[in-house]
Design a protein around this motif. Structure first.
Motif, mmCIF file in Angstrom:
data_model
loop_
_atom_site.group_PDB
_atom_site.id
_atom_site.type_symbol
_atom_site.label_atom_id
_atom_site.label_comp_id
_atom_site.label_asym_id
_atom_site.label_seq_id
_atom_site.Cartn_x
_atom_site.Cartn_y
_atom_site.Cartn_z
ATOM 1 N N TYR A 153 11.430 -3.082 10.727
ATOM 2 C CA TYR A 153 10.446 -3.953 11.049
ATOM 3 C C TYR A 153 10.788 -5.521 11.458
ATOM 4 C CZ TYR A 153 8.545 -0.354 8.008
ATOM 5 O OH TYR A 153 8.216 0.762 7.601
ATOM 6 N N PRO A 154 11.336 -5.369 12.563
ATOM 7 C CA PRO A 154 11.953 -6.631 13.086
ATOM 8 C C PRO A 154 10.934 -7.735 13.316
ATOM 9 C CG PRO A 154 12.006 -5.016 14.940
ATOM 10 C CD PRO A 154 11.513 -4.508 13.499
ATOM 11 N N GLU A 155 9.731 -7.329 13.446
ATOM 12 C CA GLU A 155 8.670 -8.637 13.652
ATOM 13 C C GLU A 155 8.108 -8.759 12.187
ATOM 14 O OE1 GLU A 155 8.578 -10.026 16.332
ATOM 15 O OE2 GLU A 155 9.986 -8.679 17.011
ATOM 16 N N SER A 156 8.600 -8.286 11.148
ATOM 17 C CA SER A 156 7.915 -8.525 9.798
ATOM 18 C C SER A 156 7.907 -10.014 9.582
ATOM 19 C CB SER A 156 8.766 -7.750 8.652
ATOM 20 O OG SER A 156 8.279 -8.297 7.547
ATOM 21 N N PRO A 157 6.777 -10.717 8.889
ATOM 22 C CA PRO A 157 7.199 -11.975 8.482
ATOM 23 C C PRO A 157 8.098 -12.331 7.672
ATOM 24 C CG PRO A 157 5.183 -10.769 7.353
ATOM 25 C CD PRO A 157 5.619 -10.077 8.424
ATOM 26 N N TYR A 158 8.582 -11.267 6.809
ATOM 27 C CA TYR A 158 9.992 -11.336 5.906
ATOM 28 C C TYR A 158 11.090 -11.267 6.672
ATOM 29 C CZ TYR A 158 5.660 -10.375 3.012
ATOM 30 O OH TYR A 158 4.276 -10.024 2.367
#
Length: 289
Positions: A153-158
């Motif tokens: 999930y490279p675009e995750s906010p984390y």
């Protein structure tokens, strides 16, 4: 004695806080009401009651509108209650049950965070120690978990926070290898020390420990009698890290053992080696605090 009593008292208070009784909740209590009660416990940082109320919510309403959210918040409550293993188990359960959930990245992040902070303890907060001197197995686990998050999930906010923690963890793991190499030097295990330095240079590029890794390799080669390899390594160290503390102003390697042989202080020489013998080489280019 006074501080010991204060410490024991604080443990007793924490223990009592964790034994609060969950108020009786009628069998016909609605899903939203139980969820709101759990939120109240979360806001007041009563993590034990928060976990128990969320588990009750999930057991009574396993297919309700708050069930999945309750599973995520159980992870959060376990983590904040310093129940790191329970937090990881809850995160694993959520990932297994809801692999396509829009918030599954949070579960991966919390697994990494639980491992990242698992070595923290009460004494470390008040008596700071060198992290790289501790057991790094949890650091390796945390790096692997954060890597899963940023890979999936490279675009995750984390993801940004996970990447920043991964940088810290790589630096920590690289520094640990240098400490192990220093230990091997003290034990006279020169080949083992050299291999640790090479491992840092080959696997932890762009970490501050690479310079020390080269210095370890140079020292190891000198002690093993591999002068050509030592000189090649020194040349690389001078080229890339001319300000390293083991490089003098003329670009020569300075240590207890150099290409010119063992460097003994004048007292040791004058007493024919009886006093102030040379200490084993140790490498640490970090700024002294």
């Amino acid at each position: 004695m006074k501080y010991a009593l204060v410490f024991l008292l604080s443990l007793a208070i924490v223990g009592c806080a964790g034994n609060d009784e969950l108020p009786d909740i009628a069998a016909d209590t609605g899903e939203q009401q139980i969820y709101e009660e759990a939120q109240r416990y979360l806001r007041s940082s009563n993590w034990d009651l928060a976990v128990r109320s969320l588990q009750l919510l999930e057991s009574r309403y396993p297919f309700g509108k708050y069930a999945e959210q309750a599973q995520l918040e159980i992870i959060y409550a376990h983590y904040n209650g310093y129940e790191r293993e329970a937090a990881v188990e809850a995160a694993d359960r959520f990932i297994r049950l809801h692999p396509a959930h829009p918030n599954v990245d949070y579960a991966y992040y919390m697994k990494g965070l639980a491992a990242y902070t698992s070595n923290e303890d009460l004494f470390a907060r008040f008596l700071p120690t060198d992290e790289s001197e501790r057991d790094v197995s949890q650091a390796k686990e945390a790096f692997a978990e954060f890597n899963q998050l940023v890979s999936r999930y490279p675009e995750s906010p984390y993801a940004p926070d996970a990447r920043a923690r991964m940088v810290h963890l790589r630096n920590l793991l690289a520094r640990h290898e240098i400490l192990v190499a220093n230990y091997y030097f003290r034990r006279g295990a020169y080949m083992a020390a050299t291999n640790r330095g090479r491992y840092v240079v080959e696997n932890f590029q762009r970490t501050p420990a690479v310079a020390d890794g080269l210095a370890v390799m140079a020292q190891g080669y000198i002690l093993l009698g591999l002068d050509d390899l030592a000189q090649d390594t020194i040349d690389i160290l001078v080229l890339n890290y001319p300000d390293h503390p083991n490089i003098d102003k003329n670009g020569n390697f300075k240590s207890v053992y150099t290409l010119d042989g063992l460097q003994r202080n004048w007292i040791n020489k004058a007493t024919f080696g009886l006093f102030f013998p040379p200490t084993p080489p140790q490498f640490d280019n970090r700024p002294k605090l």
